[in-house]
Design a protein around this motif. Structure first.
Motif, short mmCIF file in Angstrom:
data_model
loop_
_atom_site.label_atom_id
_atom_site.label_comp_id
_atom_site.label_asym_id
_atom_site.label_seq_id
_atom_site.Cartn_x
_atom_site.Cartn_y
_atom_site.Cartn_z
N GLN A 463 0.86 -1.19 0.00
CA GLN A 463 0.00 0.00 0.00
C GLN A 463 0.90 1.23 0.00
N LEU A 464 0.73 2.07 -0.99
CA LEU A 464 1.62 3.22 -1.17
C LEU A 464 1.62 4.12 0.07
N VAL A 465 0.42 4.51 0.55
CA VAL A 465 0.33 5.48 1.64
C VAL A 465 0.92 4.92 2.92
N ASP A 466 0.80 3.61 3.17
CA ASP A 466 1.39 3.02 4.38
C ASP A 466 2.89 3.23 4.41
N LEU A 467 3.54 3.05 3.28
CA LEU A 467 5.00 3.22 3.22
C LEU A 467 5.39 4.68 3.43
N ILE A 468 4.62 5.60 2.82
CA ILE A 468 4.92 7.03 2.98
C ILE A 468 4.75 7.42 4.46
N GLU A 469 3.71 6.90 5.13
CA GLU A 469 3.47 7.20 6.55
C GLU A 469 4.65 6.73 7.39
N GLN A 470 5.17 5.56 7.09
CA GLN A 470 6.32 5.05 7.85
C GLN A 470 7.52 5.99 7.70
N ALA A 471 7.74 6.48 6.49
CA ALA A 471 8.86 7.40 6.26
C ALA A 471 8.66 8.71 7.03
N ILE A 472 7.42 9.24 6.99
CA ILE A 472 7.13 10.49 7.71
C ILE A 472 7.34 10.30 9.20
N ASN A 473 6.89 9.19 9.77
CA ASN A 473 7.05 8.93 11.20
C ASN A 473 8.52 8.82 11.58
N SER A 474 9.35 8.35 10.64
CA SER A 474 10.77 8.18 10.93
C SER A 474 11.49 9.52 11.11
N VAL A 475 10.99 10.58 10.47
CA VAL A 475 11.67 11.88 10.57
C VAL A 475 10.93 12.84 11.50
N ALA A 476 9.70 12.51 11.86
CA ALA A 476 8.88 13.45 12.63
C ALA A 476 9.48 13.75 14.00
N HIS A 477 10.19 12.76 14.59
CA HIS A 477 10.68 12.94 15.96
C HIS A 477 11.80 13.96 16.08
N TYR A 478 12.54 14.20 14.97
CA TYR A 478 13.62 15.18 15.06
C TYR A 478 13.33 16.45 14.26
N SER A 479 12.21 16.50 13.56
CA SER A 479 11.90 17.67 12.72
C SER A 479 11.05 18.67 13.47
N GLU A 480 11.44 19.93 13.36
CA GLU A 480 10.64 21.01 13.94
C GLU A 480 9.64 21.54 12.91
N HIS A 481 9.69 21.04 11.70
CA HIS A 481 8.81 21.50 10.64
C HIS A 481 7.42 20.86 10.77
N LEU A 482 6.45 21.61 10.31
CA LEU A 482 5.11 21.05 10.16
C LEU A 482 5.11 20.19 8.90
N LEU A 483 4.76 18.92 9.02
CA LEU A 483 4.71 18.01 7.88
C LEU A 483 3.27 17.87 7.42
N ILE A 484 2.97 18.40 6.24
CA ILE A 484 1.61 18.39 5.70
C ILE A 484 1.47 17.23 4.73
N LYS A 485 0.44 16.41 4.95
CA LYS A 485 0.17 15.27 4.08
C LYS A 485 -1.03 15.57 3.19
N ASP A 486 -0.90 15.26 1.91
CA ASP A 486 -1.99 15.49 0.95
C ASP A 486 -2.05 14.29 0.01
N PHE A 487 -2.88 13.30 0.38
CA PHE A 487 -2.99 12.08 -0.42
C PHE A 487 -4.36 12.08 -1.12
N SER A 488 -4.37 11.93 -2.44
CA SER A 488 -5.63 11.86 -3.17
C SER A 488 -6.33 10.54 -2.85
N PRO A 489 -7.66 10.48 -3.03
CA PRO A 489 -8.37 9.22 -2.76
C PRO A 489 -7.81 8.05 -3.55
N ALA A 490 -7.45 8.32 -4.81
CA ALA A 490 -6.89 7.23 -5.62
C ALA A 490 -5.54 6.78 -5.07
N ALA A 491 -4.73 7.72 -4.60
CA ALA A 491 -3.43 7.36 -4.04
C ALA A 491 -3.58 6.56 -2.76
#
Length: 609
Positions: A463-491
């Motif tokens: 599942q494409l989005v599951d893999l992207i979520e794992q990547a985002i979670n891996s960097v979220a703990h050290y990032s001070e940036h707001l991480l905005i997710k925008d996944f289309s229904p098809a994606a």
């Protein structure tokens, strides 16, 4: 008007001649015409006898011809013989050209008593002359004639105009004047060739030389001539020829000579190997640098094809590019390949091939430039071996050190509260730097595998989005940036065939770069969409963007743009090079759009399952 009395014998001769003959009285009335004249016109004697000559059928071809006839009749009546070309009517209204004359017949007192008109058909000669004039005109040629027994030449209007003069200015024209116009450097050769022709060592003559224009400048001309009018004693009376202005051609030839000399000098004195190669692969010409590089003499090269000395593993790729070039799919190509040296070993080289085509776009031959990169390849191999050795030697102790530090900080050996604050602080710094060094070692090992073609992929549906979520979670703990997710229904429903670990590695790298090269106040946007059977994953930042100077190096190994004062995480300069290789290994594509000073968007395209 009574016809003129002629004896039977004279009338027989009069009527049997092939020319048109008649008798006119001094008023211009036709007294007699021979049979040839009336039969050719398809008329009878009664149609013309007793009429003014200019009113007769023959002269109804044009008003101009009738006026010329009247004028010339007046000249003949004054005792002057006149000859000129005239156009007259013959049978069925057809027209023909005759050589026409009016000759006065005088009595014993010298008074003109008759005028004899005579015409000889010359239409074939006129047609031939017209064709010749058309040929000369089409060739843009001038005509001249030199009387070999007199110091005089006859030239036409075009000959004079070629030199900027009128014909009147150059009339009369002598052979000496002709010689005086020739460029001093060409004069001796021109005279020598003329003498060879006039002395019949050669019956024709052709000479390219320069002659002076009215402006004082010299123009290039070509004279072609032939001996004419053979006399009884075996000599010739004249030399007749043509002249053409070839200044433009001479200019083109000079420019071509300069280009050819420049190419020839560059070819033979170039420090890199150069060759001309046929479409079949035959070596046509090679320079000394190529002979020195591969050990073959030029003569030995010319007995070989490039296929003969190409490494078998490189030949197919080279031929495919070659055929694409012949088919017009590309104008040139470049590749790395190996050539067999005369001594048997192989030379690493960069081959650059361009084409020389005919006017109809057919490839005539190839221009090959061959650069010896054996030394560079040797250094690269040594570097890769060193990196590989160091990386493998570092990996085990680093894992041990990092594990030990984490164990101490975990409190499992002793309470972290019993550790002095300064020791805990130093251990955390050691952990961060050891992790960074471990990342570098892993990158080096990855790039080594990629370079040697040993990277393997476990491509299974995810599942494409599951893999992207794992990547985002891996960097979220050290990032001070707001991480905005925008996944289309098809994606959100999309499935892709990828190696899970490698795909997440690439997305983490893109996210890390976006965080590293932008201020914390700006969000980083992760977007996933589906277009034309492909999943597109984009990571967008509002950072410094990519400078124009760095664009060619974005995906190169050990390349990293300077992020100035905002750089918070250091890197190896291998991340994007590894990401590109990994995505292509999973049948995808990677690219970017960037505006310097405004930010960048890196994207991945993967076929959906």
């Amino acid at each position: 008007m009574t016809p003129i009395e002629l004896s039977d014998k004279f009338r027989g001769i009069f009527n049997s001649t092939f020319t048109f003959i008649g008798f006119l009285n001094t008023d211009g009335v036709l007294l007699e015409a021979n049979n040839t004249a009336v039969e050719v016109a398809g008329i009878t004697h009664d149609d013309v006898i007793g009429k003014y000559f200019w009113d007769c059928y023959w002269w109804q071809s044009s008003t101009l011809e009738r006026e010329r006839l009247r004028e010339n009749f007046a000249k003949a009546l004054s005792g002057q013989a006149v000859t000129y070309e005239a156009e007259v009517l013959i049978k069925d209204g057809a027209r023909t050209t005759i050589l026409f004359s009016l000759r006065p017949v005088k009595n014993s007192q010298g008074d003109v008593i008759f005028i004899i008109p005579e015409g000889s058909p010359i239409q074939q000669l006129v047609d031939a002359r017209t064709r010749m004039e058309a040929i000369i005109d089409g060739a843009n040629a001038a005509v001249w004639e030199w009387n070999l027994h007199k110091d005089e030449m006859r030239i036409d209007k075009r000959w004079a105009e070629m030199l900027g003069f009128t014909l009147e200015v150059l009339t009369p024209f002598s052979f000496k004047q002709w010689l005086d116009l020739i460029h001093p450097a060409d004069k001796d050769l021109a005279i020598k060739q003329l003498e060879a022709c006039t002395k019949m060592a050669a019956h024709s003559y052709e000479m390219h030389y320069r002659v002076m224009h009215k402006t004082g400048k010299y123009i290039w001309v070509v004279d072609r001539a032939k001996l004419f009018d053979l006399t009884k004693n075996g000599s010739y009376d004249s030399l007749i020829g043509t002249r053409q202005d070839i200044s433009q051609l001479a200019s083109y030839q000079e420019k071509l000579r300069v280009v050819e000399d420049t190419f020839s000098n560059s070819f033979y004195h170039s420090g890199i190997g150069m060759a001309l190669v046929s479409t079949e692969g035959q070596w046509l010409k090679v320079n000394p640098a190529l002979s020195n590089m591969l050990g073959y003499t030029e003569a030995e090269f010319l007995r070989l094809t490039f296929q003969d000395i190409t490494h078998p593993d490189d030949l197919q790729a080279d031929l495919e590019l070659l055929y694409e070039t012949i088919d017009g799919k590309r104008e040139s190509y470049q590749m790395e390949k190996r050539y067999r040296h005369k001594q048997g070993h192989f030379i690493d080289a960069i081959l650059c091939v361009s084409t020389v085509r005919s006017e109809d776009s057919k490839v005539l031959y190839f221009v090959s430039q061959i650069i010896d990169i054996s030394e560079r390849k040797h250094v690269e191999r040594l570097k890769n071996e060193f990196i590989s050795t160091v990386s493998h030697e570092l990996r085990t102790p680093l894992t041990s050190i990092l594990g030990s530090i984490k164990l101490i900080l975990s409190g499992k050996l002793l309470s972290t509260q019993s550790l002095p604050a300064k020791v805990s602080y130093l251990l955390k710094i050691a952990q961060e730097n050891t992790e960074r060094l471990a990342f570098l070692v892993n990158d080096l090992l990855d790039i080594e595998k990629i370079s040697e073609g040993r990277m393997t992929y476990n491509l299974i549906p995810h599942q494409l989005v599951d893999l992207i979520e794992q990547a985002i979670n891996s960097v979220a703990h050290y990032s001070e940036h707001l991480l905005i997710k925008d996944f289309s229904p098809a994606a959100a429903q999309a499935v892709v065939n990828v190696d899970e670990h490698r795909f997440i590695q690439v997305v983490i790298n893109l996210l890390s770069n976006a965080i590293k090269f932008s201020l914390a106040k700006y969000p980083v946007k992760v977007q996933a969409t589906i277009t034309d059977g492909y999943a597109k994953i984009s990571v967008e930042d509002k950072g410094i963007g990519i400078s124009e100077a760095f664009v060619p190096h974005v995906f190169e190994k050990f390349s990293q743009a300077d992020s100035g004062n905002i750089r918070s995480v250091k890197g190896s300069g291998l991340g994007l090079a590894i990401s590109k290789a990994l995505i292509e290994g999973m049948n995808g594509h990677i690219g970017y759009e960037s505006v310097e000073g405004q930010g960048s968007t890196f994207w991945i395209l993967l076929p959906i399952n």
